[in-house]
Write an enzyme that holds these catalytic residues in place. Structure first.
Site, PDB file in Angstrom:
ATOM      1  N   GLU A  60       8.824  -4.362  -2.032  1.00  0.00           N
ATOM      2  CA  GLU A  60       8.002  -3.898  -1.107  1.00  0.00           C
ATOM      3  C   GLU A  60       6.946  -2.530  -0.841  1.00  0.00           C
ATOM      4  O   GLU A  60       6.226  -1.701  -0.529  1.00  0.00           O
ATOM      5  CB  GLU A  60       8.845  -4.227   0.239  1.00  0.00           C
ATOM      6  CG  GLU A  60       8.059  -3.668   1.762  1.00  0.00           C
ATOM      7  CD  GLU A  60       7.492  -4.592   1.882  1.00  0.00           C
ATOM      8  OE1 GLU A  60       5.698  -4.701   2.519  1.00  0.00           O
ATOM      9  OE2 GLU A  60       7.203  -6.125   1.579  1.00  0.00           O
ATOM     10  N   GLU A  61       7.959  -1.286  -1.974  1.00  0.00           N
ATOM     11  CA  GLU A  61       7.010   0.130  -1.834  1.00  0.00           C
ATOM     12  C   GLU A  61       7.226   0.709  -2.926  1.00  0.00           C
ATOM     13  O   GLU A  61       6.040   1.419  -3.275  1.00  0.00           O
ATOM     14  CB  GLU A  61       8.471   0.391  -0.947  1.00  0.00           C
ATOM     15  CG  GLU A  61       8.882   0.079  -0.064  1.00  0.00           C
ATOM     16  CD  GLU A  61       8.550   0.182   1.180  1.00  0.00           C
ATOM     17  OE1 GLU A  61       7.093   0.661   1.254  1.00  0.00           O
ATOM     18  OE2 GLU A  61       9.073  -0.168   2.228  1.00  0.00           O
ATOM     19  N   SER A 114       1.643  -2.144  11.807  1.00  0.00           N
ATOM     20  CA  SER A 114       2.450  -1.776  11.213  1.00  0.00           C
ATOM     21  C   SER A 114       2.487  -0.404  12.049  1.00  0.00           C
ATOM     22  O   SER A 114       3.076  -0.083  12.773  1.00  0.00           O
ATOM     23  CB  SER A 114       1.962  -2.087  10.170  1.00  0.00           C
ATOM     24  OG  SER A 114       3.123  -1.958   9.060  1.00  0.00           O
ATOM     25  N   ASP A 133       9.218 -11.460  11.067  1.00  0.00           N
ATOM     26  CA  ASP A 133       9.002 -10.754  10.134  1.00  0.00           C
ATOM     27  C   ASP A 133       9.966  -9.852   9.412  1.00  0.00           C
ATOM     28  O   ASP A 133      10.820  -9.807   9.302  1.00  0.00           O
ATOM     29  CB  ASP A 133       8.503  -9.128  11.505  1.00  0.00           C
ATOM     30  CG  ASP A 133       7.646  -8.684  10.773  1.00  0.00           C
ATOM     31  OD1 ASP A 133       7.857  -7.845   8.562  1.00  0.00           O
ATOM     32  OD2 ASP A 133       6.947  -7.671  11.237  1.00  0.00           O
ATOM     33  N   HIS A 187       4.887 -10.759   8.970  1.00  0.00           N
ATOM     34  CA  HIS A 187       4.657  -9.454   9.523  1.00  0.00           C
ATOM     35  C   HIS A 187       3.105  -9.642   8.889  1.00  0.00           C
ATOM     36  O   HIS A 187       2.473  -8.532  10.132  1.00  0.00           O
ATOM     37  CB  HIS A 187       5.047  -8.383   8.365  1.00  0.00           C
ATOM     38  CG  HIS A 187       4.501  -7.191   8.209  1.00  0.00           C
ATOM     39  ND1 HIS A 187       5.004  -6.072   9.888  1.00  0.00           N
ATOM     40  CD2 HIS A 187       3.796  -6.144   8.176  1.00  0.00           C
ATOM     41  CE1 HIS A 187       4.642  -5.093   9.559  1.00  0.00           C
ATOM     42  NE2 HIS A 187       3.172  -4.665   8.554  1.00  0.00           N
TER      43      HIS A 187
END
Length: 742
Positions: A208-209, A611, A686, A718
């Protein structure tokens, strides 16, 4: 939506343009129906290792989201379908939960053949379909070229071809497997992956990051596999609800909320001859990240990047796979945080490597030897290197892209390895993104601007055109031609922040425009780190919706505030340890400029964001109600304690070190300020910004007796994707501004 189309061949790929009975006015329904308003640009264009052919994915005429595998052969200058996805999988895919999550994080929403990989041998194309693995032998074009390598009920993920082309590796049941391409013999490589132990898989925050979607890597000699073993047992179990239309699922997910434990991680190297793993020494500290792993060219050493939990230190280390020891080659340090890249490039003919760093405030290219000694800095200036595409060692050139001309543009450049002047290769004003052949003598150029939809061309390394793969002319045959003639055209400019730094903005005026009228404004915002919204590109987020809203009489405005991407660390760093503050100060500066314009109604300013932009919208409505009268917030973070470690601590530090900053960055202290009309939209499945962020806000607003509106989407993650769903989302947003801001 099915329509009768007339096919016209344009360009070397023979991609289909379409003439259709166009609606007179643009609508949300048209934005999300076929044919795509982007035009017939091919997807996932790649060059074969020898540069003799270009492969790409192309949607079917009757179903644009179902992709097939095609090629353009440079020798006969013809395009042809290689693999029809319907032949191999006539029905729909039943995706595993793991694969659904991977695709969401990769933002892959198509079906059929969604990805493929070239083998280093230049003969084999590998692709997943329906949870199984297929190989295409380019030397056997036609019958028998496609071979199914796995056929199981279990979903195989993260497939790779060994550099010598003999084996295909993949993840199944939390272990690494491989299959012999010729014989079909399958071999399990790791055996202890079960429960909280995962071999070769990227942990949640890596996917994800960190932009790392894999957890294993083949050595160049195809005799070894480096892999990460993740133990999730230290991570808290969070109950996450995925609410569908007719039922719900409760997931007990190992989710590392900020301030809590991460996974523990080990790096090993598996020798395929001995079937033994050598574990690499990663130091005494266990609360660390390993964001990148890459083999050195000799296959005797593997590099890994070691990142401290606070992300202020990044070390490049080389590990000796014979005994597992490591040596520290270089260290990057910052007072705020270190941005990760994928720019490490080892040279074949010399004991050197390319590295990029922001140590002088802007990302630039550095040349090192394998002992970690700096040889020279190759680029410098108040501009940003975005990607290093490769090194042509034969001619001594490094290829990269950068925004040297303007923060609005991205161009391809080369710089000599020996040092010297840069050469600008791409010439058209706009945004270029490229893919080089392994030989580094040709590249595919993806280009677009605000006046040109995405074009794809094949070019020599000096930029000369070889052929158009898709010219995508904005002429009468283009799906957007009739709409574009009437669309508002963007205007760009700069506004100075409080510290004197320049911020870029884009504005769309209403169409038709009357200079004597006062118009309402929609500020479309993201505002967060690692994103740039204002650029000279066709594919800017929500472009078609901006055109639509301008046609409905709105001014549409976007500003890249401090904290956003691609302007250097000085531009990013002001948000450190307190979010939603400087960003909003800058957006208010933008509104001050807007209200100085004679055609703007200062009493009718609204904001929309998704977001981080959804978070910004709520903060604007709560903290500056005298300015922002209407807000639509999609998938917002409301409580930073609910978000993950790697992202949140990068900007807010660990909660134990910055409790005041966390409290000030959450939306709840400012809730009493809400006066205008606020709508919150969220996907009820989400797994990125959890739905809990919105339900917690709903309860707080209800307790405070504050009226608000909401729209929640069962089963949506999301991105809230799907043509029907997206149509409903943007009709809802459009109607809300029409009702409350006009």
């Amino acid at each position: 939506m099915k329509k009768i189309i007339t096919t016209i061949l344009i360009g070397a790929l023979g991609m289909a343009s379409t003439t259709v009975a166009q609606a007179k006015e643009l609508s949300v329904e048209r934005i999300y129906s076929d044919p795509s308003l982007d035009g017939p640009a091919p997807r996932s264009v790649k060059l074969s290792p020898d540069g003799s052919r270009v492969t790409f994915l192309k949607g079917k005429e009757d179903e644009q989201e179902r992709l097939d595998l095609w090629e353009y052969n440079l020798k006969d200058k013809k395009s042809r379908m290689l693999v029809d996805s319907r032949d191999l999988l006539p029905g729909e895919e039943n995706l595993s939960d793991e694969e659904k999550a991977r695709r969401e994080r990769m933002r892959l929403f198509a079906k059929g053949i969604i990805s493929y990989y070239w083998g280093d041998d230049g003969k084999t194309l590998l692709f997943p379909l329906g949870g199984d693995i297929f190989a295409y032998d380019i030397t056997k074009a036609g019958n028998g070229a496609t071979k199914q390598l796995t056929k199981t009920e279990t979903y195989e993920t993260d497939i790779k071809l060994s550099p010598n082309g003999d084996y295909v590796s993949f993840i199944r049941d939390q272990n690494i497997f491989m299959v012999n391409v010729k014989t079909g013999k399958e071999t399990q490589l790791t055996f202890d992956g079960e429960g909280t132990i995962k071999n070769g898989m990227a942990e949640f925050v890596a996917q994800e990051e960190m932009g790392r979607l894999t957890g294993y890597w083949w050595s160049p000699d195809s005799k070894k596999v480096a892999y990460l073993q993740v133990d999730e047992s230290p991570v808290n179990i969070e109950k996450r609800y995925e609410i569908n239309a007719e039922d719900f699922t409760v997931f007990e997910q190992r989710y590392p909320s900020t301030g809590t434990n991460n996974v523990t991680i080990k790096l090993g190297v598996l020798n395929l001859d001995s079937n033994k793993t050598t574990w690499i020494d990663t130091g005494k500290k266990t609360d660390i990240y390993i964001p990148r792993v890459k083999w050195l060219k000799d296959s005797k050493s593997v590099s890994y990047q070691w990142q401290s939990r606070d992300q202020k230190t990044l070390e490049l280390r080389f590990a000796d796979i014979a005994n597992g020891s490591f040596k520290k080659v270089l260290t990057e340090a910052a007072d705020t945080w270190i941005n990760l890249t994928k720019d490490l490039r080892f040279l074949k003919k010399s004991k050197q490597f390319i590295w990029t760093s922001e140590r002088d405030g802007f990302r630039h290219i550095y040349l090192y030897d394998l002992e970690g000694k700096l040889i020279k800095q190759l680029t410098q200036g108040d501009w940003v290197v975005d990607n290093v595409y490769g090194v042509d060692e034969k001619n001594g050139l490094v290829y990269f892209d950068a925004n040297k001309e303007s923060p609005l543009e991205q161009h391809l450049y080369s710089v000599p390895l020996a040092g010297g002047e840069l050469k600008k290769i791409t010439q058209q004003s706009g945004v270029h993104g490229v893919t080089f052949a392994k030989s580094m003598d040709v590249f595919v150029d993806y280009f677009s601007s605000t006046t040109q939809p995405s074009q794809v061309s094949l070019r020599k390394a000096n930029g000369d055109l070889v052929t158009w793969l898709e010219q995508n002319k904005l002429d009468k045959t283009h799906p957007y031609y009739d709409y574009y003639k009437k669309a508002s055209k963007p205007e760009f400019g700069t506004i100075k922040a409080e510290d004197g730094q320049e911020m870029q903005y884009r504005i769309y005026k209403p169409v038709p425009f009357n200079a004597n009228k006062k118009y309402p404004v929609i500020v479309d915002v993201y505002g967060g780190p690692h994103a740039q919204r204002v650029r000279n590109t066709w594919g800017a987020r929500n472009t078609y919706w901006h055109h639509l809203m301008a046609s409905k009489g709105f001014v549409v405005f976007s500003l890249d505030n401090r904290g956003s991407w691609n302007r250097g660390k000085k531009f990013e760093d002001p948000i450190y340890r307190k979010l939603g503050n400087i960003e909003l100060v800058d957006q208010v500066k933008g509104v001050e400029y807007l209200t100085s314009l004679p055609y703007v109604d200062k009493d009718k300013i609204g904001m929309f964001g998704w977001s981080y932009g959804g978070y910004m919208t709520i903060m604007a409505m709560f903290k500056n109600p005298e300015i922002f009268k209407v807000g639509v917030s999609v998938a917002p973070v409301t409580d930073w304690y609910l978000y993950d470690t790697h992202y949140t601590e990068r900007y807010l530090d660990h909660p134990k070190n910055n409790k005041e900053g966390y409290e000030a960055s959450n939306v709840f202290p400012y809730l009493e300020g809400l006066q205008g009309n606020l709508m919150v939209i969220h996907g009820m499945a989400d797994d990125n910004v959890l739905f809990t962020n919105s339900t917690k806000l709903y309860k707080a607003l209800q307790d405070a007796n504050k009226p608000f509106d909401q729209m929640n989407y069962p089963g949506s993650k999301h991105s809230i994707w799907g043509k029907k769903t997206r149509t409903h989302v943007f009709n809802t947003i459009t109607d809300y501004f029409e009702k409350h801001l006009k």
